[in-house]
Design a protein around this motif. Structure first.
Motif, PDB file in Angstrom:
ATOM      1  N   TYR A 105     -19.676 -42.009  29.533  1.00  0.00           N
ATOM      2  CA  TYR A 105     -20.555 -40.867  29.816  1.00  0.00           C
ATOM      3  C   TYR A 105     -21.134 -40.295  28.521  1.00  0.00           C
ATOM      4  O   TYR A 105     -22.340 -40.076  28.420  1.00  0.00           O
ATOM      5  CB  TYR A 105     -19.795 -39.782  30.586  1.00  0.00           C
ATOM      6  CG  TYR A 105     -20.551 -38.472  30.606  1.00  0.00           C
ATOM      7  CD1 TYR A 105     -21.672 -38.317  31.425  1.00  0.00           C
ATOM      8  CD2 TYR A 105     -20.179 -37.418  29.782  1.00  0.00           C
ATOM      9  CE1 TYR A 105     -22.393 -37.128  31.422  1.00  0.00           C
ATOM     10  CE2 TYR A 105     -20.901 -36.228  29.772  1.00  0.00           C
ATOM     11  CZ  TYR A 105     -22.002 -36.087  30.587  1.00  0.00           C
ATOM     12  OH  TYR A 105     -22.720 -34.921  30.573  1.00  0.00           O
ATOM     13  N   LEU A 106     -20.298 -40.027  27.525  1.00  0.00           N
ATOM     14  CA  LEU A 106     -20.764 -39.433  26.270  1.00  0.00           C
ATOM     15  C   LEU A 106     -21.694 -40.387  25.511  1.00  0.00           C
ATOM     16  O   LEU A 106     -22.678 -39.950  24.916  1.00  0.00           O
ATOM     17  CB  LEU A 106     -19.580 -39.006  25.398  1.00  0.00           C
ATOM     18  CG  LEU A 106     -18.755 -37.836  25.956  1.00  0.00           C
ATOM     19  CD1 LEU A 106     -17.482 -37.634  25.134  1.00  0.00           C
ATOM     20  CD2 LEU A 106     -19.577 -36.557  26.016  1.00  0.00           C
TER      21      LEU A 106
ATOM     22  N   ILE B 114     -30.303 -38.694  24.654  1.00  0.00           N
ATOM     23  CA  ILE B 114     -30.794 -37.756  23.636  1.00  0.00           C
ATOM     24  C   ILE B 114     -31.623 -38.512  22.598  1.00  0.00           C
ATOM     25  O   ILE B 114     -32.706 -38.068  22.207  1.00  0.00           O
ATOM     26  CB  ILE B 114     -29.622 -37.002  22.972  1.00  0.00           C
ATOM     27  CG1 ILE B 114     -28.955 -36.073  23.989  1.00  0.00           C
ATOM     28  CG2 ILE B 114     -30.084 -36.226  21.742  1.00  0.00           C
ATOM     29  CD1 ILE B 114     -27.608 -35.516  23.542  1.00  0.00           C
ATOM     30  N   SER B 115     -31.124 -39.657  22.156  1.00  0.00           N
ATOM     31  CA  SER B 115     -31.833 -40.477  21.163  1.00  0.00           C
ATOM     32  C   SER B 115     -33.190 -40.929  21.703  1.00  0.00           C
ATOM     33  O   SER B 115     -34.185 -40.932  20.967  1.00  0.00           O
ATOM     34  CB  SER B 115     -31.002 -41.698  20.782  1.00  0.00           C
ATOM     35  OG  SER B 115     -29.814 -41.311  20.184  1.00  0.00           O
TER      36      SER B 115
ATOM     37  N   SER C 146     -22.197 -33.868  17.150  1.00  0.00           N
ATOM     38  CA  SER C 146     -21.044 -34.245  17.961  1.00  0.00           C
ATOM     39  C   SER C 146     -21.274 -33.779  19.392  1.00  0.00           C
ATOM     40  O   SER C 146     -21.900 -32.736  19.629  1.00  0.00           O
ATOM     41  CB  SER C 146     -19.756 -33.642  17.399  1.00  0.00           C
ATOM     42  OG  SER C 146     -19.802 -32.239  17.422  1.00  0.00           O
ATOM     43  N   LEU C 147     -20.786 -34.570  20.340  1.00  0.00           N
ATOM     44  CA  LEU C 147     -20.929 -34.240  21.761  1.00  0.00           C
ATOM     45  C   LEU C 147     -19.535 -34.072  22.362  1.00  0.00           C
ATOM     46  O   LEU C 147     -18.810 -35.041  22.542  1.00  0.00           O
ATOM     47  CB  LEU C 147     -21.675 -35.358  22.492  1.00  0.00           C
ATOM     48  CG  LEU C 147     -23.122 -35.583  22.083  1.00  0.00           C
ATOM     49  CD1 LEU C 147     -23.672 -36.834  22.739  1.00  0.00           C
ATOM     50  CD2 LEU C 147     -23.958 -34.373  22.441  1.00  0.00           C
ATOM     51  N   PRO C 148     -19.145 -32.828  22.664  1.00  0.00           N
ATOM     52  CA  PRO C 148     -17.809 -32.600  23.219  1.00  0.00           C
ATOM     53  C   PRO C 148     -17.763 -32.844  24.721  1.00  0.00           C
ATOM     54  O   PRO C 148     -18.688 -32.492  25.454  1.00  0.00           O
ATOM     55  CB  PRO C 148     -17.544 -31.126  22.900  1.00  0.00           C
ATOM     56  CG  PRO C 148     -18.886 -30.512  22.825  1.00  0.00           C
ATOM     57  CD  PRO C 148     -19.830 -31.587  22.354  1.00  0.00           C
ATOM     58  N   GLY C 149     -16.686 -33.469  25.147  1.00  0.00           N
ATOM     59  CA  GLY C 149     -16.392 -33.629  26.561  1.00  0.00           C
ATOM     60  C   GLY C 149     -15.068 -32.949  26.845  1.00  0.00           C
ATOM     61  O   GLY C 149     -14.529 -32.234  25.994  1.00  0.00           O
TER      62      GLY C 149
ATOM     63  N   PRO D  50     -21.662 -39.646  17.078  1.00  0.00           N
ATOM     64  CA  PRO D  50     -22.501 -40.842  16.989  1.00  0.00           C
ATOM     65  C   PRO D  50     -22.731 -41.372  15.580  1.00  0.00           C
ATOM     66  O   PRO D  50     -23.049 -42.544  15.405  1.00  0.00           O
ATOM     67  CB  PRO D  50     -23.824 -40.414  17.630  1.00  0.00           C
ATOM     68  CG  PRO D  50     -23.794 -38.938  17.706  1.00  0.00           C
ATOM     69  CD  PRO D  50     -22.381 -38.506  17.651  1.00  0.00           C
ATOM     70  N   PHE D  51     -22.543 -40.539  14.547  1.00  0.00           N
ATOM     71  CA  PHE D  51     -22.806 -40.982  13.179  1.00  0.00           C
ATOM     72  C   PHE D  51     -21.536 -41.225  12.367  1.00  0.00           C
ATOM     73  O   PHE D  51     -21.612 -41.392  11.151  1.00  0.00           O
ATOM     74  CB  PHE D  51     -23.691 -39.954  12.456  1.00  0.00           C
ATOM     75  CG  PHE D  51     -25.012 -39.749  13.141  1.00  0.00           C
ATOM     76  CD1 PHE D  51     -25.907 -40.794  13.312  1.00  0.00           C
ATOM     77  CD2 PHE D  51     -25.359 -38.499  13.636  1.00  0.00           C
ATOM     78  CE1 PHE D  51     -27.126 -40.602  13.942  1.00  0.00           C
ATOM     79  CE2 PHE D  51     -26.574 -38.296  14.265  1.00  0.00           C
ATOM     80  CZ  PHE D  51     -27.457 -39.353  14.422  1.00  0.00           C
ATOM     81  N   SER D  52     -20.381 -41.233  13.001  1.00  0.00           N
ATOM     82  CA  SER D  52     -19.120 -41.436  12.295  1.00  0.00           C
ATOM     83  C   SER D  52     -18.296 -42.510  12.996  1.00  0.00           C
ATOM     84  O   SER D  52     -18.124 -42.446  14.211  1.00  0.00           O
ATOM     85  CB  SER D  52     -18.323 -40.124  12.265  1.00  0.00           C
ATOM     86  OG  SER D  52     -17.020 -40.349  11.784  1.00  0.00           O
TER      87      SER D  52
END
Length: 190
Positions: free
Chosen positions: A159-160, A167-168, A95-98, A105-107
């Motif tokens: 942005y996220l 990252i990918s 998970s990427l928090p902002g 990305p996987f949910s």
């Protein structure tokens, strides 16, 4: 600050380099079926610990030895700092928090913070999130998003999503073990 007055004060202590939230490309070094866990080399002093519940799979399999294999390269995020002789605990559920949102990305899930009590505001925020989410992944709308404009929310979604794409991309080029993303900490998300 608002109108020259301090409204929020955040303190983040950094006695040593914190690694919770960092994303790594790791290599599975050991699988322990009896403990339903695996050890993953991510480039830290000790191998990271991955429990079966933190492994993502689309097969519905429940045995870790059938979900991942020794030597395979996987993406993991540090969930818990290393303690004493134990390595960091990691998860594949990244998970990427902002400031306003958390991107998963996987949910495909869209969730709204329970701290947003107004039914109208919850509905408005869910509508924005549902309408603007990318093809893959989902979001949790954080309490801080209450009363945020649609433009602010969509900007952070873009942005996220771009951050995850970056990252990918690094993950496809990197050889494990590799640090792919260093979490900024709560101070820089404000």
């Amino acid at each position: 600050m608002e109108s020259g007055q301090i409204t929020d004060l955040f303190i983040e202590r950094r006695e040593s380099e914190k690694i919770v939230g960092n994303i790594y490309k790791g290599q599975v070094k050991n699988i322990l079926p009896g403990l339903s866990s695996a050890f993953v080399e991510v480039g830290l002093e000790r191998n990271a610990y991955l429990y079966v519940d933190d492994v993502l799979t689309e097969t519905g399999e429940t045995k870790i030895e059938k979900m991942i294999s020794k030597g395979s390269e996987i993406l993991v995020q540090v969930d818990k700092e290393p303690i004493s002789t134990k390595g960091a605990r990691v998860t594949m559920d990244i998970s990427l928090p902002g400031r306003l949102l958390v991107y998963m990305p996987f949910s495909p899930h869209i969730g709204i913070s329970k701290n947003i009590e107004s039914r109208e505001e919850r509905s408005r925020l869910k509508g924005i999130a549902m309408g603007a989410r990318p093809e893959k992944g989902g979001f949790i709308v954080r309490t801080e998003a209450e009363d945020a404009t649609e433009k602010e929310i969509k900007r952070e979604m873009r942005y996220l999503s771009r951050l995850w794409d970056s990252i990918s991309q690094r993950a496809t080029q990197a050889k494990a073990p590799a640090l792919l993303h260093r979490d900024l900490g709560s101070f820089f998300r404000q």
